[in-house]
Design a protein around this motif. Structure first.
Motif, PDB file in Angstrom:
ATOM      1  N   PRO A 167       0.810  -1.216   0.000  1.00 21.27           N
ATOM      2  CA  PRO A 167       0.000   0.000   0.000  1.00 21.27           C
ATOM      3  C   PRO A 167       0.841   1.262   0.000  1.00 21.27           C
ATOM      4  O   PRO A 167       1.923   1.304   0.567  1.00 21.27           O
ATOM      5  CB  PRO A 167      -0.799  -0.116   1.305  1.00 21.27           C
ATOM      6  N   VAL A 168       0.320   2.270  -0.654  1.00 23.82           N
ATOM      7  CA  VAL A 168       0.956   3.579  -0.673  1.00 23.82           C
ATOM      8  C   VAL A 168      -0.085   4.598  -0.255  1.00 23.82           C
ATOM      9  O   VAL A 168      -1.177   4.647  -0.818  1.00 23.82           O
ATOM     10  CB  VAL A 168       1.478   3.943  -2.078  1.00 23.82           C
ATOM     11  N   ALA A 198     -11.303  -1.770  11.217  1.00 22.27           N
ATOM     12  CA  ALA A 198      -9.893  -1.413  11.396  1.00 22.27           C
ATOM     13  C   ALA A 198      -9.719   0.030  11.851  1.00 22.27           C
ATOM     14  O   ALA A 198      -8.714   0.365  12.487  1.00 22.27           O
ATOM     15  CB  ALA A 198      -9.133  -1.637  10.083  1.00 22.27           C
ATOM     16  N   LEU A 199     -10.688   0.879  11.538  1.00 17.58           N
ATOM     17  CA  LEU A 199     -10.603   2.284  11.935  1.00 17.58           C
ATOM     18  C   LEU A 199     -10.848   2.418  13.438  1.00 17.58           C
ATOM     19  O   LEU A 199     -11.789   1.818  13.974  1.00 17.58           O
ATOM     20  CB  LEU A 199     -11.628   3.120  11.161  1.00 17.58           C
ATOM     21  N   LEU A 232      -7.600  11.123  12.637  1.00 20.23           N
ATOM     22  CA  LEU A 232      -8.164  10.672  11.365  1.00 20.23           C
ATOM     23  C   LEU A 232      -7.072  10.123  10.459  1.00 20.23           C
ATOM     24  O   LEU A 232      -7.228   9.072   9.833  1.00 20.23           O
ATOM     25  CB  LEU A 232      -8.901  11.825  10.683  1.00 20.23           C
ATOM     26  N   ASP A 233      -5.945  10.824  10.395  1.00 20.80           N
ATOM     27  CA  ASP A 233      -4.817  10.360   9.573  1.00 20.80           C
ATOM     28  C   ASP A 233      -4.268   9.031  10.089  1.00 20.80           C
ATOM     29  O   ASP A 233      -3.913   8.143   9.307  1.00 20.80           O
ATOM     30  CB  ASP A 233      -3.705  11.411   9.562  1.00 20.80           C
ATOM     31  N   ALA A 234      -4.198   8.886  11.420  1.00 16.75           N
ATOM     32  CA  ALA A 234      -3.694   7.640  12.002  1.00 16.75           C
ATOM     33  C   ALA A 234      -4.616   6.475  11.647  1.00 16.75           C
ATOM     34  O   ALA A 234      -4.163   5.347  11.439  1.00 16.75           O
ATOM     35  CB  ALA A 234      -3.571   7.782  13.518  1.00 16.75           C
ATOM     36  N   GLY A 235      -5.908   6.742  11.546  1.00 18.73           N
ATOM     37  CA  GLY A 235      -6.840   5.695  11.158  1.00 18.73           C
ATOM     38  C   GLY A 235      -6.613   5.221   9.741  1.00 18.73           C
ATOM     39  O   GLY A 235      -6.746   4.032   9.439  1.00 18.73           O
ATOM     40  N   GLN A 240      -3.799   5.021   8.297  1.00 20.61           N
ATOM     41  CA  GLN A 240      -2.646   4.125   8.345  1.00 20.61           C
ATOM     42  C   GLN A 240      -3.068   2.728   8.780  1.00 20.61           C
ATOM     43  O   GLN A 240      -2.528   1.723   8.306  1.00 20.61           O
ATOM     44  CB  GLN A 240      -1.590   4.673   9.299  1.00 20.61           C
ATOM     45  N   LYS A 241      -4.066   2.645   9.658  1.00 23.64           N
ATOM     46  CA  LYS A 241      -4.580   1.336  10.078  1.00 23.64           C
ATOM     47  C   LYS A 241      -5.168   0.576   8.878  1.00 23.64           C
ATOM     48  O   LYS A 241      -4.980  -0.638   8.732  1.00 23.64           O
ATOM     49  CB  LYS A 241      -5.652   1.511  11.152  1.00 23.64           C
TER      50      LYS A 241
END
Length: 208
Positions: free
Chosen positions: A25-26, A66-67, A80-83, A85-86
């Motif tokens: 993933p990117v 996963a969020l 929100l950004d960290a989610g 990444q999950k």
């Protein structure tokens, strides 16, 4: 007289296949927030809308699980950004490639959050066809009968040829010569006379 053996699996190098690396993933750059001015990254906001778009390989339910937040939670833009990444980690765990972008809309102290996923098609190459043994030849054995060497080895016409199997049979031939207290040098060579996946395996033997 102790035997010695030298393995030259030059022909069998053709057997090695290739393995495509998984597409990882990117995370794409987040799109600008749909508001005149976005709140601070650590400002508390009430999550009013949470939607996922573009996912096919992984269900929306799995992505939502996963969020680490849900509609009604108090979140920050950093959370929100960290989610996201999950979710990227979830795709990576399943060997799926994807790009992620975010759309945010701020109304007073609330946020509407849209996670847009662009999945990438897998690029794994098809597995190569296995090599099939057409014939086994023993060349140079004068002191040990061919029948005895054939009985000691396991690769026979019709079998799938691998470098490991040829090496195991080479060791078996070496043990036969050791039993007779004879020295030997063994060189297995695989050739493809018809340039297809059928091979002829020749054990070139030099007796000592």
């Amino acid at each position: 007289m102790k035997p010695s053996s030298r393995y030259a699996l030059a022909g069998l190098a053709l057997i090695a296949g290739t393995v495509a690396s998984p597409c990882l993933p990117v995370i794409g750059a987040a799109t600008p927030a749909m508001a005149a001015s976005a709140p601070a990254a650590d400002a508390p906001l009430t999550l009013k809308i949470l939607k996922v778009e573009g996912n096919n390989a992984i269900t929306t339910a799995d992505i939502m699980a996963a969020l680490p937040y849900h509609v009604g939670d108090t979140v920050t833009r950093e959370q929100l950004d960290a989610g996201v990444q999950k979710v990227a980690d979830l795709y990576k765990a399943k060997n799926l490639g994807a790009k992620f972008s975010e759309k945010e809309r701020f109304v007073k102290n609330t946020v509407q959050f849209y996670l847009v996923i662009e999945e990438q098609a897998p690029s794994a190459a098809p597995a190569p066809a296995p090599f099939v043994l057409d014939k086994v030849e023993f060349v140079g054995n004068k002191q040990v009968p061919t029948a005895e060497l054939e009985a000691a080895t396991k690769l026979h016409p019709g079998a799938t040829v691998t470098a490991e199997a040829a090496t195991a049979d080479t060791v078996a031939i070496q043990k036969v010569y050791q039993k007779h207290n004879l020295g030997v040098q063994i060189q297995p060579v695989a050739t493809q006379p018809n340039h297809d996946n059928h091979v002829v395996l020749t054990y070139q033997i030099t007796e000592k």
